[in-house]
Design an enzyme around this catalytic site. Structure first.
Site, PDB file in Angstrom:
ATOM      1  N   ASP A  29      -9.569  -7.532  -2.176  1.00 53.79           N
ATOM      2  CA  ASP A  29      -8.884  -6.242  -2.374  1.00 53.79           C
ATOM      3  C   ASP A  29      -8.224  -6.265  -3.755  1.00 53.79           C
ATOM      4  OD1 ASP A  29      -7.492  -3.885  -2.131  1.00 53.79           O
ATOM      5  OD2 ASP A  29      -6.079  -4.615  -0.613  1.00 53.79           O
ATOM      6  N   CYS A  75      -9.846   0.271  -4.782  1.00 51.60           N
ATOM      7  CA  CYS A  75      -9.163   1.539  -5.092  1.00 51.60           C
ATOM      8  C   CYS A  75      -9.777   2.194  -6.328  1.00 51.60           C
ATOM      9  CB  CYS A  75      -7.659   1.315  -5.252  1.00 51.60           C
ATOM     10  SG  CYS A  75      -7.259   0.060  -6.458  1.00 51.60           S
ATOM     11  N   GLU A 104      -3.251 -15.038  -4.256  1.00 51.30           N
ATOM     12  CA  GLU A 104      -2.531 -13.920  -4.875  1.00 51.30           C
ATOM     13  C   GLU A 104      -1.755 -14.480  -6.066  1.00 51.30           C
ATOM     14  OE1 GLU A 104      -1.650 -10.488  -4.515  1.00 51.30           O
ATOM     15  OE2 GLU A 104      -0.221 -10.953  -6.093  1.00 51.30           O
ATOM     16  N   GLN A 147       0.832  -1.209   0.000  1.00 48.93           N
ATOM     17  CA  GLN A 147       0.000   0.000   0.000  1.00 48.93           C
ATOM     18  C   GLN A 147       0.861   1.252   0.000  1.00 48.93           C
ATOM     19  OE1 GLN A 147      -3.343   0.042  -0.136  1.00 48.93           O
ATOM     20  NE2 GLN A 147      -3.820  -2.106   0.257  1.00 48.93           N
TER      21      GLN A 147
HETATM   22  C1  LIG Z   1      -4.697  -3.745  -4.438  1.00 51.12           C
HETATM   23  S1  LIG Z   1      -3.482  -5.000  -4.251  1.00 51.12           S
HETATM   24  C2  LIG Z   1      -3.905  -5.616  -2.648  1.00 51.12           C
HETATM   25  C3  LIG Z   1      -2.858  -6.441  -1.953  1.00 51.12           C
HETATM   26  C4  LIG Z   1      -3.049  -6.671  -0.466  1.00 51.12           C
HETATM   27  N1  LIG Z   1      -4.410  -6.979  -0.128  1.00 51.12           N
HETATM   28  C5  LIG Z   1      -2.563  -5.458   0.318  1.00 51.12           C
HETATM   29  O1  LIG Z   1      -3.400  -4.708   0.841  1.00 51.12           O
HETATM   30  O2  LIG Z   1      -1.360  -5.252   0.403  1.00 51.12           O
HETATM   31  C6  LIG Z   1      -4.033  -6.192  -5.390  1.00 51.12           C
HETATM   32  C7  LIG Z   1      -3.215  -7.464  -5.421  1.00 51.12           C
HETATM   33  O3  LIG Z   1      -3.831  -8.362  -6.339  1.00 51.12           O
HETATM   34  C8  LIG Z   1      -2.831  -9.041  -7.074  1.00 51.12           C
HETATM   35  N2  LIG Z   1      -3.504  -9.493  -8.294  1.00 51.12           N
HETATM   36  C9  LIG Z   1      -3.752  -8.791  -9.430  1.00 51.12           C
HETATM   37  N3  LIG Z   1      -4.502  -9.520 -10.272  1.00 51.12           N
HETATM   38  C10 LIG Z   1      -4.743 -10.709  -9.660  1.00 51.12           C
HETATM   39  C11 LIG Z   1      -5.487 -11.871 -10.016  1.00 51.12           C
HETATM   40  N4  LIG Z   1      -6.138 -11.949 -11.171  1.00 51.12           N
HETATM   41  N5  LIG Z   1      -5.530 -12.897  -9.130  1.00 51.12           N
HETATM   42  C12 LIG Z   1      -4.855 -12.821  -7.956  1.00 51.12           C
HETATM   43  N6  LIG Z   1      -4.159 -11.746  -7.550  1.00 51.12           N
HETATM   44  C13 LIG Z   1      -4.098 -10.689  -8.395  1.00 51.12           C
HETATM   45  C14 LIG Z   1      -1.717  -8.041  -7.239  1.00 51.12           C
HETATM   46  O4  LIG Z   1      -0.484  -8.679  -7.472  1.00 51.12           O
HETATM   47  C15 LIG Z   1      -1.772  -7.299  -5.895  1.00 51.12           C
HETATM   48  O5  LIG Z   1      -0.916  -7.910  -4.969  1.00 51.12           O
END
Ligand SMILES: C[S@@+](CC[C@H](N)C(=O)[O-])C[C@H]1O[C@@H](n2cnc3c(N)ncnc32)[C@H](O)[C@@H]1O
Length: 380
Positions: free
Chosen positions: A311, A338, A263, A216
């Site tokens: 998220d 977001c 993830e 974040q």
């Molecule tokens: C907004 S971040 C949130 C991460 C965590 N919840 C945090 O607050 O630190 C979104 C996360 O989703 C992962 N991501 C993106 N597309 C994805 C998918 N299709 N399936 C799984 N993870 C994914 C990204 O690598 C990233 O770590």
């Protein structure tokens, strides 16, 4: 063309009307009377920039950053901080109402402890020919050469200065950089700059991560975000979808008997396992997969889940993910988003699938920009 700005819309642009046209004016403030220049026309919609402020609205201030207007990074510096928060609440309401036809319960946007120098993660763009480094210019792929960024935390500002003074390899076109309680991680590494591990402690949990995994941006607001997202939840089983390096996974593991974190970035899941191990938490299954692929097979097995936290990135959750969550029929969902527009699209499906919005709250994770984090609690 002379117009008056009526309000700020999703995307951060000001809304105006003239000559039967709807005009979206970038970098404007509610109540501004401005002369605009038209950048683009699409039927009855005009996309415009402020050419001259004839009479400023009550929310307008002088943007303090010398790169404002050219740099594509900040688009709200022309607004007082209070007006930024009000605009963000309106953006959330507008998206939920217009896209999902949902009325929002009373809510506010929690301010950032620091409206400046809050940004602990960034991507810097590099132009090897011009020897420039900074952010893309507004609406272009040209690099705005930034020596001093008003939203970076001091640690990253110092790193930017050191990188500017160092010969950069020509093949490096962008750099991801992140900091924590101390130290900086930079990827791809070069000339002594490394994707080394940094740590951050939030609400008693210690997280390790580097610039190759998501973390974040606004670390000062994380205690409030975690507190609101997790509240009093607890029970048998929880899912943490799009879990990164485990920001929500660790506290969830203390509240639920079993947690599954999903993830797609293998570097992030490696850190998540390490963070859980260092915390002595053994009740979590960390899965490296896309949530859409994983949830299909998980939901088929008809597992029982009490709580789902998701998220996702700005694109929101894929249809298969929403369907998988509905099939699992959890008692409670916490959606951390977001992007209010994709959030609204996904909430519409969750509400149609039998959930109701219990409460929601905005968090100003990104001051000086129109971006806002929204956390929504849904009950079945
Ligand atoms: C907004 S971040 C949130 C991460 C965590 N919840 C945090 O607050 O630190 C979104 C996360 O989703 C992962 N991501 C993106 N597309 C994805 C998918 N299709 N399936 C799984 N993870 C994914 C990204 O690598 C990233 O770590």
């Amino acid at each position: 063309m002379l117009v008056e700005i009526e309000r700020i819309l999703p995307g951060g642009v000001g809304l105006a009307h003239a000559d039967g046209k709807t005009i979206f004016v970038s970098l404007s403030a509610t109540g501004d009377r401005v002369r605009v220049s038209i950048d683009r026309e699409q039927g009855n919609l005009l996309f415009a920039s402020v050419a001259e402020v004839i009479a400023p609205g009550p929310d307008r201030i002088e943007p303090p950053c010398p790169y404002f207007g050219r740099c594509g990074g900040c688009d709200f510096q022309q607004l007082t901080y209070q007006a930024q928060l009000t605009a963000k609440a309106d953006i959330i309401k507008d998206c939920l109402h217009r896209i999902a036809k949902l009325e929002t319960p009373d809510f506010g946007v929690v301010p950032s402890p620091n409206a400046w120098h809050y940004r602990a993660r960034a991507t810097w763009q590099l132009d090897p020919e011009q020897q420039t480094i900074g952010y893309y210019e507004r609406g272009s792929r040209r690099v705005c050469d930034v020596a001093d960024c008003a939203v970076l935390v001091p640690e990253l500002q110092k790193t930017l200065e050191r990188v500017r003074d160092t010969q950069r390899p020509d093949q490096v076109k962008h750099l991801d950089v992140v900091t924590g309680d101390s130290g900086t991680s930079l990827a791809p590494g070069f000339a002594g700059f490394e994707a080394s591990e940094v740590t951050l402690t939030v609400q008693g949990e210690t997280y390790r991560y580097n610039a190759e995994a998501f973390f974040q941006i606004n670390q000062q607001l994380l205690p409030e975000l975690l507190e609101y997202a997790l509240g009093q939840v607890g029970g048998e089983t929880a899912l943490d979808l799009y879990s990164g390096v485990g920001l929500f996974t660790l506290p969830l593991a203390r509240r639920f008997k079993r947690v599954t974190a999903v993830e797609s970035n293998a570097i992030a899941t490696r850190f998540a396992r390490k963070n859980l191990g260092n915390a002595g938490l053994e009740n979590v299954n960390v899965v490296t997969d896309t949530v859409a692929d994983w949830i299909r097979s998980f939901a088929v097995k008809n597992r029982r889940v009490d709580f789902v936290l998701l998220d996702p990135p700005r694109a929101g959750a894929e249809s298969a993910v929403i369907k998988g969550i509905l099939d699992l029929r959890p008692a409670q969902i916490c959606y951390v988003s977001c992007d209010p527009a994709t959030l609204a699209r996904d909430l519409k499906k969750l509400v149609a699938g039998g959930f109701r919005i219990e409460s929601l709250c905005g968090f100003d994770m990104f001051p000086q920009t129109h971006h806002v984090e929204t956390v929504v609690h849904l009950f079945r």
